[in-house]
Design a protein around this motif. Sequence first.
Motif, short mmCIF file in Angstrom:
data_model
loop_
_atom_site.label_atom_id
_atom_site.label_comp_id
_atom_site.label_asym_id
_atom_site.label_seq_id
_atom_site.Cartn_x
_atom_site.Cartn_y
_atom_site.Cartn_z
N GLU A 159 -19.96 -5.78 -4.70
CA GLU A 159 -19.41 -7.12 -4.12
C GLU A 159 -19.97 -8.27 -4.96
OE1 GLU A 159 -19.08 -5.31 0.55
OE2 GLU A 159 -21.02 -6.45 -0.12
N GLU A 188 -12.63 -4.23 2.46
CA GLU A 188 -12.74 -5.15 3.56
C GLU A 188 -13.25 -6.53 3.09
OE1 GLU A 188 -14.31 -5.78 8.08
OE2 GLU A 188 -14.82 -4.12 7.13
N HIS A 189 -14.48 -6.47 2.35
CA HIS A 189 -15.07 -7.56 1.74
C HIS A 189 -14.00 -8.47 0.97
CE1 HIS A 189 -18.14 -10.03 -0.02
NE2 HIS A 189 -17.57 -9.48 -1.24
N THR A 191 -10.65 -8.18 0.76
CA THR A 191 -9.57 -8.65 1.49
C THR A 191 -9.91 -10.11 2.32
OG1 THR A 191 -8.97 -6.43 1.59
CG2 THR A 191 -7.86 -8.12 3.08
N LYS A 192 -11.05 -10.05 2.97
CA LYS A 192 -11.32 -11.33 3.63
C LYS A 192 -11.73 -12.51 2.60
CE LYS A 192 -13.04 -9.01 7.65
NZ LYS A 192 -14.30 -8.75 8.65
N TYR A 212 -4.38 -5.81 -3.53
CA TYR A 212 -3.89 -6.76 -2.16
C TYR A 212 -2.72 -7.70 -2.78
CZ TYR A 212 -4.59 -10.48 1.11
OH TYR A 212 -4.32 -11.62 2.03
N ARG A 216 -1.56 -7.29 2.54
CA ARG A 216 -2.23 -5.84 2.97
C ARG A 216 -2.99 -5.19 1.58
NH1 ARG A 216 1.17 -1.13 4.63
NH2 ARG A 216 -0.15 0.23 3.85
N THR A 217 -4.01 -4.51 1.80
CA THR A 217 -4.78 -3.86 0.58
C THR A 217 -4.28 -2.46 0.69
OG1 THR A 217 -6.56 -5.51 0.86
CG2 THR A 217 -6.87 -3.55 -0.42
#
Length: 301
Positions: A159, A188-189, A191-192, A212, A216-217
């Motif tokens: 990340e 999730e990290h 994508t946000k 993405y 959606r991913t």
Amino acid sequence: MQRHAPGLPAAVPITALRRPGELPPSFRSSGRFTYDGSFDGLLTVVLACWEQRLWPEAIQPEGAAQGGLFAETQHIETDEERARRVWDGLLRHMPGEARTSLYKTFLSERPDRELLIFRYVQLAIEAGGQDISENFGNDTVRLVADINKQLFREKHRMEAFVRFEKSHDGLFHATVEPDFDVLPLIAEHFTKRYADQRWLIFDRRRGYGLYYDLQRTDILSFDAASDAPRSGSAVSAAVLDEREPLFQTLWQTYFDHVNIPERRNLKLHRRHMPKRYWRFLTEKQPRERRFEPIQNKNNAA
């Protein structure tokens, strides 16, 4: 009568420590199994072991399995519905965090991950509803906890160390090569955090990536090496946005200016930013022009 989730055996009280090679009471014999290498496939194998009352001597992906001298190997086809029954049923025997730790153990890609997961699940069932996740006196529980710590560190580093490059069609792409299969954990990290732009993170070691599209991913698999993105240093200039070299230079310049030469500590630097990640970091690439400190102080008259 104690209720239990469909597809899972009823809890068995923990008995005295078993001797090496001794089977748990609910298993009649042992067996060897192969599967397609997916997590759903492994959960299907777990259910098959319980249904047939066979304690697994080996659970290995098809193609990588080594047969025993006398034992036959049984291949179990993946069944998503049966796998879902097992996954949902695990919550009857362990908290959600402990269940997630089993998935992370699978992502570690250890050669013994399948048997480790099976042993952990069986311990949880034998515990009769008691949480075993902090029973560090047990080798299996302690090893699963250690693996999860390693996965957490690798996830955190990914990340922090992903560096995107912008292509001429507006796609931001990055190449990584983590020690563990952590792309499912970082989806999730990103994508946000980057919800307003299209991006692709490609795991070169495992040949798949996260894509993405502003909605959606998804997971993208690359069948041929020629179809897979290459590392940032090998991407053709024709593919990149015309401003990308300028952005890379600006990032390198920023990195150089925030560095304090007098406080340079390479040992500490490598601890927080291991050298194996440097090949994909923009700030670690060779400079096209030599760095010179900004002269922002007037000389005294």
